[in-house]
Scaffold this motif. Structure first.
Motif, PDB file in Angstrom:
ATOM      1  N   SER A 109     -25.499   5.472 -19.522  1.00 47.78           N
ATOM      2  CA  SER A 109     -25.544   4.068 -19.114  1.00 47.78           C
ATOM      3  C   SER A 109     -26.886   3.425 -19.461  1.00 47.78           C
ATOM      4  N   ARG A 110     -27.976   4.112 -19.172  1.00 44.49           N
ATOM      5  CA  ARG A 110     -29.311   3.562 -19.445  1.00 44.49           C
ATOM      6  C   ARG A 110     -29.575   3.381 -20.935  1.00 44.49           C
ATOM      7  N   SER A 111     -29.112   4.338 -21.717  1.00 42.84           N
ATOM      8  CA  SER A 111     -29.435   4.325 -23.145  1.00 42.84           C
ATOM      9  C   SER A 111     -28.445   3.526 -23.973  1.00 42.84           C
ATOM     10  N   GLY A 112     -27.233   3.340 -23.449  1.00 46.94           N
ATOM     11  CA  GLY A 112     -26.197   2.666 -24.224  1.00 46.94           C
ATOM     12  C   GLY A 112     -25.507   3.593 -25.210  1.00 46.94           C
ATOM     13  N   VAL A 113     -25.779   4.877 -25.100  1.00 43.79           N
ATOM     14  CA  VAL A 113     -25.150   5.872 -25.970  1.00 43.79           C
ATOM     15  C   VAL A 113     -23.861   6.329 -25.288  1.00 43.79           C
ATOM     16  N   ASP A 114     -22.776   6.428 -26.048  1.00 45.35           N
ATOM     17  CA  ASP A 114     -21.493   6.771 -25.433  1.00 45.35           C
ATOM     18  C   ASP A 114     -21.565   8.154 -24.783  1.00 45.35           C
ATOM     19  N   PRO A 115     -20.755   8.378 -23.733  1.00 44.92           N
ATOM     20  CA  PRO A 115     -20.839   9.631 -22.964  1.00 44.92           C
ATOM     21  C   PRO A 115     -20.656  10.905 -23.780  1.00 44.92           C
ATOM     22  N   MET A 116     -19.730  10.922 -24.722  1.00 45.32           N
ATOM     23  CA  MET A 116     -19.502  12.137 -25.518  1.00 45.32           C
ATOM     24  C   MET A 116     -20.735  12.465 -26.365  1.00 45.32           C
ATOM     25  N   THR A 117     -21.288  11.454 -27.009  1.00 45.32           N
ATOM     26  CA  THR A 117     -22.500  11.674 -27.809  1.00 45.32           C
ATOM     27  C   THR A 117     -23.652  12.102 -26.913  1.00 45.32           C
ATOM     28  N   THR A 118     -23.781  11.464 -25.751  1.00 45.02           N
ATOM     29  CA  THR A 118     -24.835  11.841 -24.803  1.00 45.02           C
ATOM     30  C   THR A 118     -24.726  13.318 -24.457  1.00 45.02           C
ATOM     31  N   SER A 119     -23.531  13.776 -24.167  1.00 45.59           N
ATOM     32  CA  SER A 119     -23.317  15.178 -23.813  1.00 45.59           C
ATOM     33  C   SER A 119     -23.738  16.101 -24.949  1.00 45.59           C
ATOM     34  N   GLN A 120     -23.327  15.779 -26.164  1.00 48.00           N
ATOM     35  CA  GLN A 120     -23.667  16.612 -27.320  1.00 48.00           C
ATOM     36  C   GLN A 120     -25.172  16.625 -27.575  1.00 48.00           C
ATOM     37  N   VAL A 121     -25.797  15.463 -27.483  1.00 47.95           N
ATOM     38  CA  VAL A 121     -27.233  15.373 -27.759  1.00 47.95           C
ATOM     39  C   VAL A 121     -28.030  16.080 -26.670  1.00 47.95           C
ATOM     40  N   ILE A 122     -27.617  15.939 -25.419  1.00 52.64           N
ATOM     41  CA  ILE A 122     -28.309  16.634 -24.329  1.00 52.64           C
ATOM     42  C   ILE A 122     -28.234  18.147 -24.528  1.00 52.64           C
ATOM     43  N   ARG A 123     -27.083  18.648 -24.955  1.00 52.04           N
ATOM     44  CA  ARG A 123     -26.963  20.090 -25.226  1.00 52.04           C
ATOM     45  C   ARG A 123     -27.948  20.512 -26.326  1.00 52.04           C
ATOM     46  N   ASN A 124     -28.058  19.685 -27.366  1.00 53.60           N
ATOM     47  CA  ASN A 124     -28.991  19.966 -28.454  1.00 53.60           C
ATOM     48  C   ASN A 124     -30.440  19.938 -27.958  1.00 53.60           C
ATOM     49  N   LEU A 125     -30.776  18.944 -27.157  1.00 50.70           N
ATOM     50  CA  LEU A 125     -32.144  18.837 -26.624  1.00 50.70           C
ATOM     51  C   LEU A 125     -32.454  20.003 -25.690  1.00 50.70           C
ATOM     52  N   GLU A 126     -31.454  20.439 -24.928  1.00 58.22           N
ATOM     53  CA  GLU A 126     -31.652  21.582 -24.039  1.00 58.22           C
ATOM     54  C   GLU A 126     -31.885  22.859 -24.855  1.00 58.22           C
ATOM     55  N   ALA A 127     -31.147  23.039 -25.926  1.00 54.87           N
ATOM     56  CA  ALA A 127     -31.314  24.214 -26.785  1.00 54.87           C
ATOM     57  C   ALA A 127     -32.702  24.247 -27.414  1.00 54.87           C
ATOM     58  N   ARG A 128     -33.295  23.081 -27.580  1.00 51.46           N
ATOM     59  CA  ARG A 128     -34.637  22.985 -28.163  1.00 51.46           C
ATOM     60  C   ARG A 128     -35.724  22.964 -27.089  1.00 51.46           C
ATOM     61  N   ASP A 129     -35.330  23.189 -25.831  1.00 48.23           N
ATOM     62  CA  ASP A 129     -36.256  23.218 -24.690  1.00 48.23           C
ATOM     63  C   ASP A 129     -36.981  21.894 -24.470  1.00 48.23           C
ATOM     64  N   LEU A 130     -36.315  20.792 -24.803  1.00 48.94           N
ATOM     65  CA  LEU A 130     -36.904  19.469 -24.578  1.00 48.94           C
ATOM     66  C   LEU A 130     -36.428  18.851 -23.267  1.00 48.94           C
ATOM     67  N   VAL A 131     -35.306  19.344 -22.758  1.00 49.21           N
ATOM     68  CA  VAL A 131     -34.802  18.934 -21.449  1.00 49.21           C
ATOM     69  C   VAL A 131     -34.333  20.169 -20.701  1.00 49.21           C
ATOM     70  N   VAL A 132     -34.227  20.017 -19.385  1.00 49.99           N
ATOM     71  CA  VAL A 132     -33.737  21.094 -18.524  1.00 49.99           C
ATOM     72  C   VAL A 132     -32.604  20.519 -17.691  1.00 49.99           C
TER      73      VAL A 132
END
Length: 145
Positions: free
Chosen positions: A64-87
């Motif tokens: 909601s904050r970013s304006g990125v659709d939920p499916m893309t958000t989910s995929q990108v968050i998984r990628n960022l988590e794999a790179r240790d950029l988010v927890v």
């Protein structure tokens, strides 16, 4: 503008917006080059970097904050988590939900990326000159804000 042909098409607001969006995306990609993130990744990191996001956000809130659709958000968050950029961790409020926070590496990367993105934005929209605020207001109106 009414009429047909290439000149009529090139003056249509949607066509101009599409071309401007492509040019803006090229500028953003160039600004982020060397940091190893895309602009979508930056947008999600920036959403998490807001002061009130220190306790974490759900993926729906990030979307909601970013304006990125939920499916893309989910995929990108998984990628960022794999790179240790988010927890991600279980939410205290809703056991079915995950809270996402920036890691130390994510905060560091965001501190490097943010000024580059802001500079690229300022340079891109400088061509609008005194029309910049009107363009921003028009885009906000289109988005219902």
């Amino acid at each position: 503008m009414s009429g047909t042909g290439p000149d009529a098409t090139s003056a249509l607001p949607g066509f101009l917006l599409w071309r401007a969006t492509n040019a803006w995306q090229r500028k953003q990609r160039a600004a982020l080059e060397g940091l190893g993130i895309t602009h979508v990744q930056f947008a999600l990191l920036a959403s998490l970097g807001m002061d009130d996001a220190r306790k974490g956000l759900s993926q729906a809130e990030i979307s909601s904050r970013s304006g990125v659709d939920p499916m893309t958000t989910s995929q990108v968050i998984r990628n960022l988590e794999a790179r240790d950029l988010v927890v991600r961790s279980a939410s205290d409020e809703d056991k079915r939900a995950q809270r996402v926070v920036l890691s130390a590496a994510g905060r560091s990367l965001l501190r490097k990326a943010q000024p580059k993105v802001e500079k690229a934005d300022a340079e891109f929209f400088a061509a609008a000159g005194k029309n910049g605020p009107a363009i921003a207001a028009g885009l906000a109106a289109i988005l219902g804000r």
